[in-house]
Design a protein around this motif. Structure first.
Motif, PDB file in Angstrom:
ATOM      1  N   MET A  81      37.704  25.630  39.225  1.00  0.00           N
ATOM      2  CA  MET A  81      37.193  26.992  39.236  1.00  0.00           C
ATOM      3  C   MET A  81      36.963  27.405  40.695  1.00  0.00           C
ATOM      4  SD  MET A  81      34.007  28.644  37.171  1.00  0.00           S
ATOM      5  CE  MET A  81      32.620  28.002  38.043  1.00  0.00           C
ATOM      6  N   GLU A  82      37.431  28.590  41.010  1.00  0.00           N
ATOM      7  CA  GLU A  82      37.312  29.106  42.372  1.00  0.00           C
ATOM      8  C   GLU A  82      36.311  30.248  42.446  1.00  0.00           C
ATOM      9  OE1 GLU A  82      40.549  30.501  44.904  1.00  0.00           O
ATOM     10  OE2 GLU A  82      41.689  28.828  44.067  1.00  0.00           O
ATOM     11  N   ILE A  83      35.564  30.284  43.528  1.00  0.00           N
ATOM     12  CA  ILE A  83      34.552  31.333  43.698  1.00  0.00           C
ATOM     13  C   ILE A  83      35.195  32.715  43.742  1.00  0.00           C
ATOM     14  CG2 ILE A  83      34.490  31.079  46.214  1.00  0.00           C
ATOM     15  CD1 ILE A  83      31.454  31.970  44.022  1.00  0.00           C
ATOM     16  N   ASN A  84      36.349  32.858  44.378  1.00  0.00           N
ATOM     17  CA  ASN A  84      36.972  34.180  44.478  1.00  0.00           C
ATOM     18  C   ASN A  84      37.372  34.726  43.110  1.00  0.00           C
ATOM     19  OD1 ASN A  84      36.633  34.345  47.248  1.00  0.00           O
ATOM     20  ND2 ASN A  84      38.595  33.372  47.668  1.00  0.00           N
ATOM     21  N   ALA A  85      37.860  33.862  42.238  1.00  0.00           N
ATOM     22  CA  ALA A  85      38.203  34.290  40.879  1.00  0.00           C
ATOM     23  C   ALA A  85      36.943  34.704  40.129  1.00  0.00           C
ATOM     24  CB  ALA A  85      38.933  33.168  40.144  1.00  0.00           C
ATOM     25  N   PHE A  86      35.868  33.934  40.304  1.00  0.00           N
ATOM     26  CA  PHE A  86      34.602  34.276  39.664  1.00  0.00           C
ATOM     27  C   PHE A  86      34.093  35.630  40.152  1.00  0.00           C
ATOM     28  CE2 PHE A  86      29.960  34.391  40.105  1.00  0.00           C
ATOM     29  CZ  PHE A  86      29.611  34.409  38.759  1.00  0.00           C
ATOM     30  N   LEU A  87      34.147  35.852  41.467  1.00  0.00           N
ATOM     31  CA  LEU A  87      33.674  37.128  42.025  1.00  0.00           C
ATOM     32  C   LEU A  87      34.498  38.300  41.492  1.00  0.00           C
ATOM     33  CD1 LEU A  87      32.987  36.037  45.704  1.00  0.00           C
ATOM     34  CD2 LEU A  87      31.296  36.440  43.886  1.00  0.00           C
ATOM     35  N   LYS A  88      35.811  38.094  41.342  1.00  0.00           N
ATOM     36  CA  LYS A  88      36.659  39.153  40.781  1.00  0.00           C
ATOM     37  C   LYS A  88      36.265  39.417  39.333  1.00  0.00           C
ATOM     38  CE  LYS A  88      41.326  40.491  39.516  1.00  0.00           C
ATOM     39  NZ  LYS A  88      40.802  41.134  38.323  1.00  0.00           N
ATOM     40  N   ASN A  89      36.056  38.359  38.559  1.00  0.00           N
ATOM     41  CA  ASN A  89      35.642  38.527  37.161  1.00  0.00           C
ATOM     42  C   ASN A  89      34.301  39.252  37.077  1.00  0.00           C
ATOM     43  OD1 ASN A  89      37.908  37.259  36.082  1.00  0.00           O
ATOM     44  ND2 ASN A  89      36.954  35.246  36.117  1.00  0.00           N
ATOM     45  N   PHE A  90      33.380  38.923  37.974  1.00  0.00           N
ATOM     46  CA  PHE A  90      32.088  39.609  37.981  1.00  0.00           C
ATOM     47  C   PHE A  90      32.272  41.080  38.323  1.00  0.00           C
ATOM     48  CE2 PHE A  90      28.186  41.182  39.898  1.00  0.00           C
ATOM     49  CZ  PHE A  90      27.263  40.843  38.924  1.00  0.00           C
ATOM     50  N   ALA A  91      33.068  41.357  39.340  1.00  0.00           N
ATOM     51  CA  ALA A  91      33.312  42.752  39.747  1.00  0.00           C
ATOM     52  C   ALA A  91      33.937  43.547  38.613  1.00  0.00           C
ATOM     53  CB  ALA A  91      34.202  42.789  40.989  1.00  0.00           C
ATOM     54  N   ASP A  92      34.759  42.883  37.797  1.00  0.00           N
ATOM     55  CA  ASP A  92      35.416  43.567  36.678  1.00  0.00           C
ATOM     56  C   ASP A  92      34.440  44.047  35.610  1.00  0.00           C
ATOM     57  OD1 ASP A  92      37.878  43.272  37.879  1.00  0.00           O
ATOM     58  OD2 ASP A  92      38.514  41.585  36.607  1.00  0.00           O
ATOM     59  N   ILE A  93      33.259  43.423  35.516  1.00  0.00           N
ATOM     60  CA  ILE A  93      32.300  43.870  34.499  1.00  0.00           C
ATOM     61  C   ILE A  93      31.450  45.041  34.990  1.00  0.00           C
ATOM     62  CG2 ILE A  93      32.236  41.632  33.344  1.00  0.00           C
ATOM     63  CD1 ILE A  93      29.493  41.123  34.538  1.00  0.00           C
ATOM     64  N   LEU A  94      31.581  45.357  36.268  1.00  0.00           N
ATOM     65  CA  LEU A  94      30.840  46.480  36.841  1.00  0.00           C
ATOM     66  C   LEU A  94      31.721  47.727  36.860  1.00  0.00           C
ATOM     67  CD1 LEU A  94      29.300  44.631  39.902  1.00  0.00           C
ATOM     68  CD2 LEU A  94      28.212  45.075  37.702  1.00  0.00           C
ATOM     69  N   ASP A  95      31.129  48.869  36.559  1.00  0.00           N
ATOM     70  CA  ASP A  95      31.888  50.110  36.520  1.00  0.00           C
ATOM     71  C   ASP A  95      31.859  50.866  37.842  1.00  0.00           C
ATOM     72  OD1 ASP A  95      32.611  49.816  33.819  1.00  0.00           O
ATOM     73  OD2 ASP A  95      30.700  50.680  33.172  1.00  0.00           O
ATOM     74  N   ASP A  96      30.726  50.919  38.492  1.00  0.00           N
ATOM     75  CA  ASP A  96      30.541  51.821  39.626  1.00  0.00           C
ATOM     76  C   ASP A  96      30.358  51.134  40.970  1.00  0.00           C
ATOM     77  OD1 ASP A  96      30.617  54.006  37.854  1.00  0.00           O
ATOM     78  OD2 ASP A  96      28.480  53.788  37.433  1.00  0.00           O
ATOM     79  N   THR A  97      30.388  49.814  40.998  1.00  0.00           N
ATOM     80  CA  THR A  97      30.169  49.091  42.245  1.00  0.00           C
ATOM     81  C   THR A  97      31.506  48.687  42.842  1.00  0.00           C
ATOM     82  OG1 THR A  97      28.069  48.245  41.398  1.00  0.00           O
ATOM     83  CG2 THR A  97      29.001  47.115  43.304  1.00  0.00           C
ATOM     84  N   ASP A  98      31.693  48.976  44.121  1.00  0.00           N
ATOM     85  CA  ASP A  98      32.913  48.618  44.835  1.00  0.00           C
ATOM     86  C   ASP A  98      33.046  47.096  44.870  1.00  0.00           C
ATOM     87  OD1 ASP A  98      35.033  48.259  46.574  1.00  0.00           O
ATOM     88  OD2 ASP A  98      34.180  49.486  48.183  1.00  0.00           O
ATOM     89  N   ALA A  99      34.188  46.598  44.423  1.00  0.00           N
ATOM     90  CA  ALA A  99      34.415  45.152  44.374  1.00  0.00           C
ATOM     91  C   ALA A  99      34.309  44.514  45.758  1.00  0.00           C
ATOM     92  CB  ALA A  99      35.782  44.854  43.754  1.00  0.00           C
ATOM     93  N   ALA A 100      34.561  45.278  46.807  1.00  0.00           N
ATOM     94  CA  ALA A 100      34.472  44.748  48.167  1.00  0.00           C
ATOM     95  C   ALA A 100      33.028  44.394  48.536  1.00  0.00           C
ATOM     96  CB  ALA A 100      35.028  45.765  49.162  1.00  0.00           C
ATOM     97  N   LEU A 101      32.067  44.927  47.821  1.00  0.00           N
ATOM     98  CA  LEU A 101      30.655  44.640  48.084  1.00  0.00           C
ATOM     99  C   LEU A 101      30.173  43.365  47.389  1.00  0.00           C
ATOM    100  CD1 LEU A 101      29.196  48.238  47.676  1.00  0.00           C
ATOM    101  CD2 LEU A 101      29.800  47.062  49.799  1.00  0.00           C
TER     102      LEU A 101
END
Length: 76
Positions: free
Chosen positions: A1-21
């Motif tokens: 499991m990679e942290i970057n994949a996890f962060l992308k998956n987390f960002a995907d559950i957010l609607d209004d937050t910029d994934a770059a943050l």
């Protein structure tokens, strides 16, 4: 499991937050979008993507996204 994949998956559950943050150091509770529904989405994502049962206590004991990542990694 990679942290970057996890962060992308987390960002995907957010609607209004910029994934770059979204980083390992992000304190998820400080996000404007963070609420109980987002917490449930995080629990569902951990189950679907990593086959890990994340609990409310796991989330409560965590501060950053890296903390959540480490819990998922250790349970996986």
């Amino acid at each position: 499991m990679e942290i970057n994949a996890f962060l992308k998956n987390f960002a995907d559950i957010l609607d209004d937050t910029d994934a770059a943050l979204i980083t390992q150091e992000t304190v998820f509770r400080d996000l404007d979008e963070w609420n109980s529904l987002t917490a449930l989405s995080l629990i569902a994502m951990a189950d679907e993507e990593y086959d890990v049962k994340l609990t409310g206590d796991d989330i409560k004991s965590s501060n950053s996204l890296n903390d959540i990542f480490e819990i998922i990694k250790n349970k996986g």
